[in-house]
Design an enzyme around this catalytic site. Sequence first.
Site, PDB file in Angstrom:
ATOM      1  CG  ASP A 162      -7.805   2.374  -3.566  1.00 42.67           C
ATOM      2  OD1 ASP A 162      -8.445   2.660  -2.537  1.00 42.67           O
ATOM      3  OD2 ASP A 162      -6.659   1.900  -3.549  1.00 42.67           O
TER       4      ASP A 162
ATOM      5  CG  ASP B 221      -1.847   1.144   1.301  1.00 43.49           C
ATOM      6  OD1 ASP B 221      -2.666   1.282   0.377  1.00 43.49           O
ATOM      7  OD2 ASP B 221      -1.756   1.925   2.278  1.00 43.49           O
TER       8      ASP B 221
ATOM      9  CD  GLU C 299      -2.397   2.248  -3.640  1.00 39.58           C
ATOM     10  OE1 GLU C 299      -3.405   2.915  -3.892  1.00 39.58           O
ATOM     11  OE2 GLU C 299      -1.836   2.234  -2.519  1.00 39.58           O
TER      12      GLU C 299
END
Length: 484
Positions: free
Chosen positions: A320, A208, A238
């Site tokens: 997301d 992340d 990410e």
Amino acid sequence: MEQPVITPDWTKDAIFYQIFPDRFAKSERVIKPSNLEAWDTPPTPRGFKGGDLIGVLEHLDYLEELGINTIYFTPIFQSASNHRYHTYDYYQVDPLLGGNEALRSLLDAAHARNIRVVLDGVFNHASRGFFQFNHILECGEKSPYIDWFHTKEYPLNAYNLDEEPNYGVWAGLHALPKFNTNNPQVREFIMSVAVYWANFGIDGWRLDVPTEIDDDSFWQEFRRRVKAANSEAYIVGEIWHEAKRWLSGDQFDAVMNYVLTRPAIAFFGSRSIAPLWHGGGYPPLQPIDAAGFAEAIEASLDLYDWEITQVQLNLLSSHDTPRFLTMVGEDTDAFKLAMLFLMTMPGAPTVYYGDEIGLTGGYDPGMRNAFPWDRRDQWNMDLLAFVREVIRLRKSSVALRRGTYRTVLAEGETYAFERVYGDQRAMVAFNAALGSESLSLPLAEAAQPRLIFGSVEEMVVNNQTLTLKLPPRSGAAIALDANA
């Protein structure tokens, strides 16, 4: 001498399925507290539905029938949020998900079916409930842990949302205190967590917001430590933009390939892009034609070493972003075209849970809706059958999984490319127009075209040229092996 780039070989054949654990499936075998939201009601930012890892285990048949061979979970560790990016304890799977025992059972069952499992690592920030941060809240400047975070003054205003946080946080959020990774103890803590779960049996980490840890040496050490525990572990970051800094072979194996997602929405959804502010890393998207699409795709393929390109995590939707169907105004033809593209491109294709049955959803929390197991009459069975078929197509062709990529046509609303692996060749052609279109495609000498996916109105070979007439809003895959 420059070292060759090495990525996990299995990832080149991987087909991922991304699961938001609270919303995929729940099992009666996992005892839950009260005050859960009803499964079939719209999701809320703070509410819990009660999905768990045993629920996933109990639906492995579904995933296997779909053709999935790798699961990527958004965070599963103990947390006081439904998305679990507010990590409380990195060594404990959230009890709402069934705890560490549930992960052990799921890993064993998944691995027995040759399904791998990749977890989400949230290593840039923790939560207010994380022990060392909570210690600072209790003890203030006398806490031995003040340099685990970027504290500025005391007391910490962790619950005073009317003031700017007086400590380092992610995205301005009081709830997400940012680790001080310059502290050797913090650094070792994160490395130890990563290695612990690699030894436990997971198959990789999705990282992340890794660019928030702006330290190449940190991620180089992370790679060395994780790969020492499991040489075949997949490390994917990410990162929503070009990521050459992290993809030279000494940090990540790949990134989430939003650089490919954006043009896929803009081309396949060019007739129906929803009037949304797309956010989440997306600028407002404008329709593009085949030439613009080809330019964007070729640019994305040229960014990295081919070894890395082959394992990029390709996706149409995620936790997301709005779901793809919502992004394209619920145009199922656009979804089918994009899914065919996803499953025939270099890289590891990813299905976001529920996209295959036609789930829609806008911004958070809309795209994190519950999977409707008890309302199968609401499944789009046509889409489900299509996704199964394109996954089977990918699995049946080594050229479509591992072959080189070459654009052979990009005109108007028609697009085609060829992939070659050894003596195996495949061509994939798209017609995004509202009417039938004829495509003239060059053939290698001795190629004998054979339709392996889709339908065509006409297929004629003449002087090393293949003429395909595709129905409106459709795609086809053609095997071009010399011994076809």
